[in-house]
Write a protein that holds these residues in place. Structure first.
Motif, short mmCIF file in Angstrom:
data_model
loop_
_atom_site.label_atom_id
_atom_site.label_comp_id
_atom_site.label_asym_id
_atom_site.label_seq_id
_atom_site.Cartn_x
_atom_site.Cartn_y
_atom_site.Cartn_z
N ILE A 141 0.85 -1.19 0.00
CA ILE A 141 0.00 0.00 0.00
C ILE A 141 0.89 1.23 0.00
CG2 ILE A 141 -1.83 1.26 1.21
CD1 ILE A 141 -1.98 -1.61 2.83
N ASN A 142 0.79 2.04 -1.05
CA ASN A 142 1.46 3.34 -1.09
C ASN A 142 0.38 4.40 -0.92
OD1 ASN A 142 3.95 2.08 -1.74
ND2 ASN A 142 3.32 1.96 -3.87
N ALA A 143 0.52 5.27 0.05
CA ALA A 143 -0.56 6.20 0.34
C ALA A 143 -0.01 7.56 0.76
CB ALA A 143 -1.45 5.64 1.45
N VAL A 144 -0.78 8.58 0.45
CA VAL A 144 -0.41 9.94 0.82
C VAL A 144 -1.65 10.65 1.33
CG1 VAL A 144 -0.76 10.84 -1.52
CG2 VAL A 144 0.74 12.06 0.07
N SER A 145 -1.47 11.45 2.39
CA SER A 145 -2.59 12.11 3.04
C SER A 145 -2.27 13.55 3.34
CB SER A 145 -2.93 11.38 4.35
OG SER A 145 -3.90 12.10 5.10
N GLY A 146 -3.32 14.34 3.48
CA GLY A 146 -3.18 15.67 4.04
C GLY A 146 -2.82 15.58 5.51
N PHE A 147 -2.25 16.66 6.05
CA PHE A 147 -1.69 16.59 7.40
C PHE A 147 -2.73 16.59 8.51
CE2 PHE A 147 -1.18 21.10 6.06
CZ PHE A 147 -1.98 21.73 7.02
N SER A 148 -3.98 16.89 8.23
CA SER A 148 -4.99 16.92 9.28
C SER A 148 -5.22 15.55 9.89
CB SER A 148 -6.31 17.47 8.74
OG SER A 148 -6.75 16.70 7.63
N GLY A 149 -4.88 14.49 9.16
CA GLY A 149 -5.07 13.15 9.68
C GLY A 149 -4.18 12.84 10.87
N GLY A 150 -3.12 13.62 11.06
CA GLY A 150 -2.22 13.38 12.18
C GLY A 150 -2.61 14.08 13.46
N GLY A 151 -3.75 14.78 13.46
CA GLY A 151 -4.20 15.45 14.66
C GLY A 151 -3.50 16.78 14.90
N LYS A 152 -3.75 17.33 16.07
CA LYS A 152 -3.31 18.70 16.38
C LYS A 152 -1.80 18.87 16.27
CE LYS A 152 -7.14 20.19 19.33
NZ LYS A 152 -7.52 20.66 20.69
N ALA A 153 -1.05 17.90 16.76
CA ALA A 153 0.41 18.05 16.77
C ALA A 153 0.97 18.15 15.36
CB ALA A 153 1.05 16.89 17.53
N LEU A 154 0.49 17.29 14.46
CA LEU A 154 1.00 17.32 13.09
C LEU A 154 0.48 18.55 12.35
CD1 LEU A 154 2.84 15.76 11.18
CD2 LEU A 154 0.81 14.59 10.29
N ILE A 155 -0.75 18.95 12.62
CA ILE A 155 -1.29 20.17 12.01
C ILE A 155 -0.41 21.37 12.39
CG2 ILE A 155 -3.23 21.80 12.02
CD1 ILE A 155 -5.08 19.36 12.40
N GLU A 156 -0.09 21.48 13.65
CA GLU A 156 0.74 22.59 14.12
C GLU A 156 2.14 22.52 13.50
OE1 GLU A 156 0.63 22.26 18.34
OE2 GLU A 156 -1.44 23.00 18.51
N ARG A 157 2.66 21.32 13.35
CA ARG A 157 4.00 21.16 12.79
C ARG A 157 4.05 21.64 11.34
NH1 ARG A 157 7.21 15.38 12.29
NH2 ARG A 157 9.15 16.19 11.40
N PHE A 158 3.07 21.24 10.54
CA PHE A 158 3.05 21.65 9.14
C PHE A 158 2.76 23.14 9.01
CE2 PHE A 158 3.24 17.29 7.75
CZ PHE A 158 3.72 17.36 6.45
N GLU A 159 1.85 23.65 9.82
CA GLU A 159 1.50 25.06 9.71
C GLU A 159 2.63 25.96 10.20
OE1 GLU A 159 -2.23 25.37 11.77
OE2 GLU A 159 -3.38 24.85 9.97
N ALA A 160 3.48 25.46 11.09
CA ALA A 160 4.58 26.26 11.62
C ALA A 160 5.83 26.20 10.76
CB ALA A 160 4.92 25.78 13.04
N ASP A 161 5.89 25.25 9.83
CA ASP A 161 7.10 25.05 9.04
C ASP A 161 6.75 25.06 7.55
OD1 ASP A 161 9.48 24.35 7.88
OD2 ASP A 161 9.79 22.52 9.04
N PRO A 162 6.80 26.22 6.91
CA PRO A 162 6.44 26.30 5.49
C PRO A 162 7.39 25.54 4.57
CG PRO A 162 7.38 28.37 6.25
CD PRO A 162 7.18 27.54 7.46
N GLU A 163 8.55 25.14 5.07
CA GLU A 163 9.50 24.39 4.25
C GLU A 163 9.28 22.89 4.32
OE1 GLU A 163 13.47 25.51 5.13
OE2 GLU A 163 13.19 27.62 4.52
N LEU A 164 8.37 22.46 5.18
CA LEU A 164 8.09 21.03 5.30
C LEU A 164 7.23 20.59 4.12
CD1 LEU A 164 8.32 18.41 6.87
CD2 LEU A 164 6.45 19.17 8.34
N ALA A 165 7.82 19.85 3.19
CA ALA A 165 7.15 19.53 1.93
C ALA A 165 6.67 18.08 1.85
CB ALA A 165 8.10 19.80 0.76
N PHE A 166 7.23 17.20 2.65
CA PHE A 166 6.88 15.78 2.53
C PHE A 166 7.32 15.05 3.78
CE2 PHE A 166 7.86 11.39 1.28
CZ PHE A 166 6.72 11.02 0.57
N ARG A 167 6.48 14.15 4.26
CA ARG A 167 6.82 13.34 5.43
C ARG A 167 6.40 11.90 5.17
NH1 ARG A 167 3.52 11.72 10.17
NH2 ARG A 167 4.91 11.19 11.89
N THR A 168 7.36 11.00 5.16
CA THR A 168 7.02 9.58 5.15
C THR A 168 7.30 9.03 6.54
OG1 THR A 168 7.23 7.51 3.93
CG2 THR A 168 9.29 8.71 4.40
#
Length: 311
Positions: A141-168
């Motif tokens: 299974i290869n899958a990609v999701s928007g960051f909201s699926g990771g909950g508040k901590a991941l949402i804050e991480r992506f919103e605070a770091d505009p250079e964060l382009a991809f997370r596996t």
């Protein structure tokens, strides 16, 4: 008379979206606890036991704790949006298209599926059931999701770091979705799960690559597509999408939606295929699925309150 619904964990991402879908619906009265009451075990216990429905939008341990607070003799019926009970005995798996609408409608305890498993199971479970793919194949299974699926901590991480382009992630294997996918697809082996996150708030692509020429007894792409179309025929939520494009896109501002689209892409010789599910990780992957299950359990139209093309 309206059904009472208590969303335990209503301030989290999934809970907020469920509440949004239920707000304004006359069939339901939301039981809302204030800030202090939400942290008061006695108030939570009362809300859990006095409501017609409790929807749990909590971490796994807290969801288990909440279920333990509910008196077995109470009228409360439960939808658990955590992963705590997705392979637990006594719980009905809340994927009506796979489990059966009547089974969900009549259940007291319903476990809402995970977002990635929803895509994987929609693609693979019907094919394994029909014998078009072997249950002992080592699926990937290869899958990609928007960051909201990771909950508040991941949402804050992506919103605070505009250079964060991809997370596996899940590089240690053993992701909590794997037992759910294996069990409900009826697989002999745990699938190899490779999830990633991109800087879009919502949306999800779940892909299952199939080297058909190497899979013993595998069906043709045409038969695979026909099987999925027949399995989900008449579903107001799951659609079969023609494989008539050279790309599939996620956009940073995609609107919420509660349907799921399945496609079968194949090479000209039918020796390779890519099965792809497109869904909103907060829609059919979480909140939309919970509302769909709630509708069925309450004896209401399945799609009431859902964001669907024909709604």
């Amino acid at each position: 008379m309206a059904f009472t619904v208590f969303i335990d964990g209503a301030v989290g991402t999934t809970g907020l979206e469920i509440r949004e879908r239920l707000t304004g619906r006359t069939e339901f009265d939301l039981v809302v606890l204030g800030e202090a009451q939400r942290k008061d075990p006695a108030a939570r216990r009362a809300a859990l036991n006095d409501s017609d429905f409790a929807i749990l939008c909590l971490p796994d341990d807290a969801a288990i704790e909440a279920v333990a607070m509910i008196d077995p003799a109470s009228k409360t019926r439960v939808i658990d949006a955590s992963s705590a009970h997705r392979v637990a005995d006594g719980w009905t798996y809340g994927f009506p298209e796979l489990t059966g609408r009547d089974q969900v409608a009549n259940a007291r305890l319903v476990s809402n599926p995970g977002c990635y498993p929803t895509g994987f199971l929609g693609l693979v479970a019907p094919l394994v059931r029909a014998g078009l793919l072997p249950a002992d194949w080592p699926f990937t299974i290869n899958a990609v999701s928007g960051f909201s699926g990771g909950g508040k901590a991941l949402i804050e991480r992506f919103e605070a770091d505009p250079e964060l382009a991809f997370r596996t992630y899940a590089l240690g294997f053993g992701h909590k979705h794997i037992p759910e996918m294996q069990r409900h697809a009826g697989l002999a082996h745990a699938p190899l799960f490779a999830p990633s996150v991109v800087p879009a708030y919502r949306g999800m692509l779940v892909e299952v690559p199939l080297p058909l020429a190497a899979i013993p007894g595998a069906a043709s792409p045409a038969d695979i597509s026909a099987c999925l179309a027949a399995f989900f025929a008449g579903s107001p939520v799951v659609w079969i999408e023609p494989a008539d494009t050279q790309e599939l896109l996620l956009r940073t501002q995609d609107a919420p939606h509660d349907d799921m689209l399945l496609s079968v892409y194949a090479d000209a010789h039918g020796t390779q295929a890519r099965l792809i599910a497109r869904l909103d990780n907060l829609g059919k992957g979480a909140s939309g699925a919970a509302v769909q299950n709630l509708n069925l359990m309450a004896g209401l139209p399945e799609t009431a309150g859902l964001a669907l093309p024909n709604n």
